[in-house]
Design a protein around this motif. Structure first.
Motif, PDB file in Angstrom:
ATOM      1  N   ALA B 237       2.418   3.433  11.276  1.00 30.31           N
ATOM      2  CA  ALA B 237       2.025   2.032  11.094  1.00 30.31           C
ATOM      3  C   ALA B 237       3.227   1.227  10.608  1.00 30.31           C
ATOM      4  O   ALA B 237       3.550   0.170  11.164  1.00 30.31           O
ATOM      5  N   THR B 238       3.909   1.734   9.608  1.00 29.71           N
ATOM      6  CA  THR B 238       5.093   1.061   9.072  1.00 29.71           C
ATOM      7  C   THR B 238       6.152   0.915  10.159  1.00 29.71           C
ATOM      8  O   THR B 238       6.765  -0.143  10.328  1.00 29.71           O
ATOM      9  N   PHE B 239       6.352   1.993  10.905  1.00 29.40           N
ATOM     10  CA  PHE B 239       7.340   1.996  11.986  1.00 29.40           C
ATOM     11  C   PHE B 239       7.056   0.892  13.006  1.00 29.40           C
ATOM     12  O   PHE B 239       7.923   0.102  13.343  1.00 29.40           O
ATOM     13  N   PHE B 240       5.812   0.829  13.474  1.00 34.59           N
ATOM     14  CA  PHE B 240       5.483  -0.161  14.500  1.00 34.59           C
ATOM     15  C   PHE B 240       5.509  -1.586  13.955  1.00 34.59           C
ATOM     16  O   PHE B 240       5.947  -2.510  14.643  1.00 34.59           O
ATOM     17  N   LEU B 243       9.071  -2.503  13.840  1.00 34.61           N
ATOM     18  CA  LEU B 243       9.594  -2.651  15.203  1.00 34.61           C
ATOM     19  C   LEU B 243       9.222  -4.037  15.752  1.00 34.61           C
ATOM     20  O   LEU B 243      10.065  -4.762  16.290  1.00 34.61           O
TER      21      LEU B 243
END
Lengths: 325, 325
Positions: B237-240, B243
Motif C-alpha cells: 500500500a505504501t509502495f503504490f 508511486l
C-alpha cells in the motif's frame, strides 16, 4: 523451437489459450503444439489451423480435480499427454494455465525429479521497481525443511541469473523480522544454511514490505507462506491498479486529468501488471514446465509461452541439471 | 478517561509521540499520562506542560532489546512502569509504539491473561474498501494450534463487532485455497473447529487476494503467516501510494493533471493510508494495550490513542472477559 501448450487448461480455455498461442506464434516465430480436444481446437484456430500442430487429448482436468486422482484416472488428459510429449522430446517446453496441483503432480511422475533434487518447487516471477524477483516456493510444498529451502534458493538463483543476466544475485529469506534470530525453527536453521552456502549473495531475512523495491532477486520460503504472500501481492496490485483506473473515470475533471497523465501512468504502472508475466517455471523436474495463472487471458498466455521460449533459450534445464544439490 | 502513553517508544520518540499526545488531547479531550524521562518530556511539552500528567521512567527499551531481558533487567522502563500504572487502575488504557515483543511480554507478565484465554494475540486493524478488518495473530505467536486459532477468532470478533457496530461478522481463515481440504494440518483442523463454533459467521478459507475488498471482518491465522501478510499488505500500500504521488510530480502536465483529480484521489486513497489506523490492541491480557507502529509519527500516534480511547468506550476488556473460551 517447439512449445507444447495445454489448450484445455485455465478459466478461459480453450478460446483465450488458443488466441494467446496465435499471438505468441506471430511474435516469437516458434512452433507450437496445441494439446486438447482436436475438433474444438480446430474450430477456434479457424483460418490459422495450418499454422499449428494439434495433438488430440480426450480428457480435461478441471480446477476441481484432485491432482493425484486426475493423474491416475484421466490418463488421456491434455496435461498427461503434453507431459509425455515433452518427455519424448517432441517439444522443448510445456505451458499450462490449468490446475496447478495436477500439473505439478503429473510433472513429478512423468518427468521425474532432476538427479540430486529432493523436492521440485513452483516458482513465481514477481515484477519489482528494478526488474524481476523470483519467489520459491509459491505453493507446491506446504511444509518445508531447511534443506529444501537451500535447494529451492539454489534453483531459483540459477533461473533468475540466466533469465535476467544479472551479475550479482541477492537472496532473501522471507521472515518476520530482519535479525538473524527472528522467526520459526525453519527460518532460524535455514538462515544458517543459506549463509554457509551463498555467502555474500545471501542478504539475510527479508520482510513482506521488501518485495517491490527490487533489492532481492530471490525470495525463499515454505509454500504456505509463499502462496499467501504471492496472492496478497498480486491481489493488492490488481486492487490498486483498478482503484486508480476507477478514480480517473469518476467525472469530467478526472477524465481530463487522465489525458494529461496517461503516458506517465502507463509507463510506471505497466510493470506491475501481472499479465506481463504470464507464468513461472516448476524447478527441479526433468523438463521445462511453465505454469500460468488460471485466470489467464490471451496476453498472459502469450507471455507464459514467451517465458517458456526464453527458458529454452537460456538452456535452463541443463543448467539446473549441472548443479550439485 | 485517562490514557497512559509510552513517551519513549518508537523510532521518532519522544518528539513525535509527545506531539501526537498533544493532538489527541486537543481532539479527544481526555487525560493523558506521559511516561518516560521527565526532563525530556517537559522540554518537548514546553508550554503545554501543565496539560499532561508525567510519570518518570529512567529506563528505555530499545528496538534491539530482547523482550524477556528488557522486562527483567529494565525494571524502570517506560513500558514496565506504564503497565504497572494500568494494572493499578491509574489509567484506562496503555499506548506504546515501542518494541512490540517487549510490550507483549511485559503485558503478559504484568497484566496476566484473561481467565480462560490460553495465549493472548496481537491484532492488526486493516483498512478495506468497505471499512475495517482485524487480522489475528499479526506476529506475537509464531506457532499456533487449532485451539489458539479459535480463541483468537473469538476475541477478534468481539473487538471488531463492538468497534464497528456491525451486525453480522464474517470470519475468514487465511489459507492457500478456498476449498475446505486445502492447506496445512493447522488450517484443516482449524477449519472444522471454526465452522463448529461460528456457524454462518465463518465464511471459510480466505486468500491473500481477499484482504482489501472488505468481505471479511476477521482474518485468523498463525503469527508467522499473519505477520508476513500484514507487512506485505502495508508495504505494498505504501509502495503504490508513493508511486502514484511521484508520477504526479513528474512534469508540468502531470502536475496539471493532479489539480483536476486531487479531491477524488485523496478521498479514495486516504482510507488505505496506514497512518489513519495508528495501532491495534493486544487481545487476551487483563488491560487495554494498544501497540502502534514503530515508525509512527504524530498523526499515527494520535490515531493509536484514539483507538485506545474508543476501546475504553466500547468496554472492550469486560466484553472480552465475559466470553467463555
Amino acid at each position: 523451437m517447439k512449445i507444447i501448450v495445454d489448450a484445455m487448461g485455465g478459466d478461459y480455455a480453450p478460446q483465450e489459450i488458443i488466441e494467446g498461442a496465435i499471438l505468441a506464434k506471430d511474435e516469437l516465430n516458434i512452433d507450437i503444439v496445441l494439446v486438447g480436444k482436436e475438433n474444438i481446437i480446430k474450430e477456434y484456430l479457424n483460418k490459422r489451423v495450418n499454422d499449428f500442430e494439434i495433438v488430440n487429448a480426450d480428457e480435461v482436468v478441471t480446477m476441481y480435480d484432485k491432482p493425484i486422482l486426475s493423474f491416475r484416472k484421466k490418463k488421456n488428459s491434455s496435461i498427461n499427454i503434453s507431459l509425455n510429449l515433452l518427455k519424448q522430446e517432441k517439444g522443448d517446453a510445456f505451458v499450462s494455465c490449468g490446475n496447478t496441483g495436477a500439473i505439478l503432480t503429473a510433472s513429478y511422475f512423468i518427468l521425474q525429479k532432476i538427479s540430486g533434487v529432493n523436492r521440485p518447487t513452483q516458482s513465481a516471477i514477481i515484477p519489482t521497481l528494478k526488474g524481476l524477483m523470483v519467489l520459491v516456493d509459491s505453493g507446491a510444498n506446504i511444509d518445508a525443511n531447511p534443506t529444501n529451502i537451500v535447494e529451492w534458493a539454489t534453483m531459483a538463483k540459477i533461473f533468475i541469473k540466466l533469465f535476467t543476466k544479472k551479475e550479482k544475485i541477492q537472496i532473501g529469506l522471507l521472515n518476520i523480522g530482519e535479525e538473524e534470530e527472528k522467526g520459526s525453527e525453519l527460518t532460524k536453521e535455514s538462515y544458517k544454511l543459506l549463509k554457509d552456502k551463498f555467502k555474500d549473495e545471501f542478504k539475510g531475512n527479508m520482510e513482506g514490505k521488501d518485495f517491490l523495491y527490487g533489492d532481492y532477486d530471490v525470495c525463499v520460503t515454505d509454500g504456505f507462506t509463499g502462496n499467501v504472500a504471492l496472492k496478497t501481492l498480486e491481489g493488492e496490485a490488481t486492487f490498486f491498479l483498478n482503484l486508480i483506473k476507477n478514480i480517473f473515470k469518476k467525472n469530467l475533471l478526472t477524465k481530463i486529468s487522465y489525458l494529461f497523465i496517461k503516458n506517465e501512468l502507463i509507463n510506471n504502472l505497466k510493470k506491475f501488471d501481472y499479465e506481463e508475466y504470464g507464468g513461472s517455471p516448476i524447478l527441479g523436474v526433468n523438463g521445462i514446465v511453465i505454469v500460468g495463472h488460471g485466470r489467464s487471458k490471451r496476453k498472459s498466455v502469450k507471455n507464459a509461452i514467451k517465458i517458456a521460449s526464453k527458458s529454452v533459450d537460456i538452456d535452463l534445464l541443463n543448467n539446473l541439471k549441472f548443479e550439485k544439490y
